[in-house]
Design a protein around this motif. Structure first.
Motif, PDB file in Angstrom:
ATOM      1  N   THR A   1       1.006  -1.359  -0.140  1.00 17.48           N
ATOM      2  CA  THR A   1       0.284   0.300   0.168  1.00 17.48           C
ATOM      3  C   THR A   1       1.244   0.877  -0.818  1.00 17.48           C
ATOM      4  N   THR A   2       1.857   1.274   0.650  1.00 16.74           N
ATOM      5  CA  THR A   2       3.018   1.966   0.685  1.00 16.74           C
ATOM      6  C   THR A   2       3.406   2.954  -0.546  1.00 16.74           C
ATOM      7  N   CYS A   3       4.047   1.725  -1.020  1.00 23.39           N
ATOM      8  CA  CYS A   3       4.137   1.479  -2.455  1.00 23.39           C
ATOM      9  C   CYS A   3       3.568   2.846  -3.644  1.00 23.39           C
ATOM     10  N   LEU A   4       2.328   1.911  -3.303  1.00 24.58           N
ATOM     11  CA  LEU A   4       1.063   2.330  -4.161  1.00 24.58           C
ATOM     12  C   LEU A   4       1.133   3.589  -4.026  1.00 24.58           C
ATOM     13  N   CYS A   5       0.995   3.920  -3.051  1.00 24.85           N
ATOM     14  CA  CYS A   5       0.513   5.496  -2.765  1.00 24.85           C
ATOM     15  C   CYS A   5       2.230   6.614  -3.017  1.00 24.85           C
ATOM     16  N   GLY A   6       2.993   5.744  -2.905  1.00 25.06           N
ATOM     17  CA  GLY A   6       4.577   6.252  -3.475  1.00 25.06           C
ATOM     18  C   GLY A   6       3.910   6.907  -5.017  1.00 25.06           C
ATOM     19  N   MET A   7       3.641   5.535  -5.917  1.00 24.78           N
ATOM     20  CA  MET A   7       3.078   5.868  -7.521  1.00 24.78           C
ATOM     21  C   MET A   7       2.276   6.817  -7.507  1.00 24.78           C
ATOM     22  N   THR A   8       1.354   6.596  -6.508  1.00 23.97           N
ATOM     23  CA  THR A   8       0.461   7.465  -6.973  1.00 23.97           C
ATOM     24  C   THR A   8       0.467   8.654  -7.238  1.00 23.97           C
ATOM     25  N   GLN A   9       1.868   9.220  -5.548  1.00 23.32           N
ATOM     26  CA  GLN A   9       1.914  10.796  -5.565  1.00 23.32           C
ATOM     27  C   GLN A   9       2.582  11.045  -6.909  1.00 23.32           C
ATOM     28  N   ILE A  10       3.192  10.485  -7.420  1.00 22.85           N
ATOM     29  CA  ILE A  10       4.176  10.906  -8.186  1.00 22.85           C
ATOM     30  C   ILE A  10       3.287  10.639 -10.067  1.00 22.85           C
ATOM     31  N   PHE A  11       2.222   9.784  -9.992  1.00 21.87           N
ATOM     32  CA  PHE A  11       1.751   9.892 -11.130  1.00 21.87           C
ATOM     33  C   PHE A  11       0.757  10.793 -11.819  1.00 21.87           C
ATOM     34  N   ILE A  12       0.360  11.649 -10.656  1.00 22.75           N
ATOM     35  CA  ILE A  12      -0.801  12.311 -10.617  1.00 22.75           C
ATOM     36  C   ILE A  12      -0.349  13.271 -11.522  1.00 22.75           C
ATOM     37  N   LEU A  13       0.875  13.867 -10.614  1.00 24.51           N
ATOM     38  CA  LEU A  13       2.018  15.205 -11.775  1.00 24.51           C
ATOM     39  C   LEU A  13       1.921  14.840 -12.669  1.00 24.51           C
ATOM     40  N   CYS A  14       2.898  13.790 -13.307  1.00 21.05           N
ATOM     41  CA  CYS A  14       3.140  12.892 -14.741  1.00 21.05           C
ATOM     42  C   CYS A  14       1.903  13.206 -15.150  1.00 21.05           C
ATOM     43  N   ILE A  15       0.669  12.551 -15.256  1.00 25.64           N
ATOM     44  CA  ILE A  15      -0.298  12.742 -16.044  1.00 25.64           C
ATOM     45  C   ILE A  15      -1.215  13.609 -16.174  1.00 25.64           C
ATOM     46  N   PHE A  16      -0.938  14.817 -15.838  1.00 28.82           N
ATOM     47  CA  PHE A  16      -1.203  16.459 -15.935  1.00 28.82           C
ATOM     48  C   PHE A  16      -0.293  16.684 -16.701  1.00 28.82           C
ATOM     49  N   GLY A  17       0.743  16.585 -16.765  1.00 31.23           N
ATOM     50  CA  GLY A  17       1.667  16.953 -17.856  1.00 31.23           C
ATOM     51  C   GLY A  17       2.348  16.561 -19.069  1.00 31.23           C
ATOM     52  N   GLU A  18       1.181  14.508 -18.473  1.00 28.70           N
ATOM     53  CA  GLU A  18       1.006  14.633 -20.116  1.00 28.70           C
ATOM     54  C   GLU A  18      -0.321  14.867 -20.880  1.00 28.70           C
ATOM     55  N   MET A  19      -0.837  15.330 -20.117  1.00 32.47           N
ATOM     56  CA  MET A  19      -2.388  15.489 -20.572  1.00 32.47           C
ATOM     57  C   MET A  19      -2.210  17.043 -21.380  1.00 32.47           C
ATOM     58  N   ILE A  20      -1.015  18.117 -20.748  1.00 26.91           N
ATOM     59  CA  ILE A  20      -1.375  19.200 -20.677  1.00 26.91           C
ATOM     60  C   ILE A  20      -0.675  19.337 -22.198  1.00 26.91           C
TER      61      ILE A  20
END
Length: 180
Positions: free
Chosen positions: A89-108
């Motif tokens: 669960t900690t791994c999933l939270c750590g990956m989600t934390q960075i994934f959200i920022l990366c998905i915003f950059g990709e969408m823009i």
């Protein structure tokens, strides 16, 4: 939260500008002020992207480094003891934390590329010479790649997310083999 709201505003502005260009392709011929309106709106969107990059300039870079380090440690911990649910669960939270920022950059990035494609669909050859010059300025601005950058150097997109996860897994394997 601020990054999310500013990112959503930028994506909405890019969509509005893209739809505005596609729907009013016929109006370009009759309205000479149309390109001035598009130029103003495009400059506003570029300014918003620059403001977002300034806002997340250092934060995104630090977040990427810390997330990479956390993922390395979590992967090593998971590798040593695969029965711990809290590590997953900690791994999933750590990956989600960075994934959200990366998905915003990709969408823009994707939406700015769609805007560039919309400019290519304009019937520029039917315009007056003055409007053709304005169109070339807008087209030149639209061809630049816009998106989030970490510390002004690294693109923040899905590819960066994949590189971070690959890096964490590789270092985890090295640390695990050295600890044996």
């Amino acid at each position: 939260m601020t990054t999310i709201f500013i990112g959503l505003e930028i994506m909405a502005s890019l969509d509005i500008l893209n739809d505005y260009i596609k729907l009013l392709n016929e109006k370009i011929k009759t309205n000479s002020n149309f390109f001035k309106t598009i130029l103003k709106r495009h400059c506003k969107v570029i300014n918003q992207i620059n403001l977002l990059n300034e806002a997340v300039y250092e934060i995104s870079f630090i977040q990427m480094i810390i997330s990479t380090l956390i993922l390395i440690l979590i992967f090593v911990f998971i590798r040593k003891d695969t029965t711990q649910i809290s590590a997953y669960t900690t791994c999933l939270c750590g990956m989600t934390q960075i994934f959200i920022l990366c998905i915003f950059g990709e969408m823009i990035k994707i939406k700015s590329e769609k805007l560039s494609d919309a400019f290519y669909e304009v019937n520029w050859y039917e315009l007056s010479l003055k409007d053709q010059r304005t169109f070339l300025i807008i087209l030149g601005m639209a061809q630049r790649k816009y998106g989030l950058k970490a510390a002004g150097m690294y693109n923040v997109d899905i590819y960066a997310f994949v590189k971070i996860v690959k890096l964490a897994v590789s270092y985890c394997a090295i640390l695990y083999t050295l600890s044996k």
